[in-house]
Design an enzyme around this catalytic site. Sequence first.
Site, short mmCIF file in Angstrom:
data_model
loop_
_atom_site.label_atom_id
_atom_site.label_comp_id
_atom_site.label_asym_id
_atom_site.label_seq_id
_atom_site.Cartn_x
_atom_site.Cartn_y
_atom_site.Cartn_z
N SER A 121 19.03 19.23 10.13
CA SER A 121 19.14 20.38 9.23
C SER A 121 18.00 20.55 8.25
CB SER A 121 20.46 20.31 8.46
OG SER A 121 21.49 20.85 9.25
N SER A 214 27.82 25.95 7.04
CA SER A 214 28.04 26.43 8.40
C SER A 214 26.71 26.62 9.10
CB SER A 214 28.81 27.77 8.38
OG SER A 214 28.91 28.30 9.69
N GLY A 358 18.97 15.87 7.09
CA GLY A 358 19.35 16.32 8.43
C GLY A 358 20.05 15.25 9.23
#
Length: 404
Positions: A121, A214, A358
């Site tokens: 991420s 999300s 991440g």
Amino acid sequence: MREQAGQKVRSSGRRGRGGRCGGVSAAVAAAVAAAAVGVMTAGAVAAPAASAASAASARAPLPGADGVQQGLDALVRADGVPAALASVNGRKGPTRTYTAGVGDLATGSEVPRDGQVRIGSNTKTFTAVVVLQLVAEGKIRLDASVDTYLPGLVRGDGIDGRKIKVRQILQQTSGLPNYTKHDLQPRYYEPRELLDIALRDKADFEPGKKWAYSNTNYVLAGLIVQEVTGRPFAEEIDRRVIKRLGLRHTYFPSPRDATIRGPHPKGYYREAPDAPLRDITELDPSWAWAAGQLISTNTDLNRFFGALLSPGRLLPAPQLAQMRTTVPADYFGKGARYGLGIVSRPLSCGGVYWGHGGSYPGYETRGGATDDGRAADVAVTTQPTDKAVMTRVDEVVDTALCRR
């Protein structure tokens, strides 16, 4: 992300290089389902069984090692991660890189210094930068609806793209359900498939009413980039960020490319606390796309976050200010706040650092940069489910950034 896997696992039958079941296996389906390309995960790697006394002994500092090296050594010796890597930039002086553990459990090979890893991420921050550059160019408006750019595409139970703003998808306040809650298989996915999976579920809440992480938000952001520019998202992120900063070891994998190009430690997954670690280094990353597909190194991440905080390097001052306008996000830890694809976290020595973090099957990364020029990133080669282990990874980042 903090999601439970709970899905059945299936094998694709694909074998990794060297004749071993490497890149895709039955375990990988569970790992994909468990990884939510976020900051915390529900993968299946646990700390090794040990008494409190032996664990404490394993965390005892090694003679002559500095705080960062001590932290990495303890993650390997006491917490059982196969490898840990770090890169640290101070206010002045050269970049320092660190390694601990082994890069390949089968061969015992060394960990490549500043090796490539899947950064999960952290990709979201890159994606947000591209969107904000387009905002600066007048091609996207933060307070325009998603429907302005993708008319009629985002519709579902309580979901209406006419009521969701671009700003809300970047700040995770859209209410869009997370597609990674579903049973994702180890195969190639088109971005529209990922959105369609998300739209099976009803909205989590009305746009702007709450904050909830999300991955769907960032798949949608990538689709907007493609629609506005008329170019593939991967080309835009490469042209606008990677090449602009000279990030020589960062890239967006090509479709169906499950490999890692450069020197890298292997990534591992464990299906149960008593199960062996399994090599899942090679895995089709398309299920993460604009939410988490990038491969990079700790040093490149330091360069990226450091440049991002300097107005004009990647973003003009007005767009950088928008990015750094935050809302509370304790999901990332006490005192954390989420902006437009970026997270601020408090430091023990005062102030905050800016980054993201991440998670991807086989890898976890943490780190970021401060406004005064410090930067640090840490990676480990498995996904710890024990929050205490991830707290210790965060503590290594804190140690690196608070060194004088």
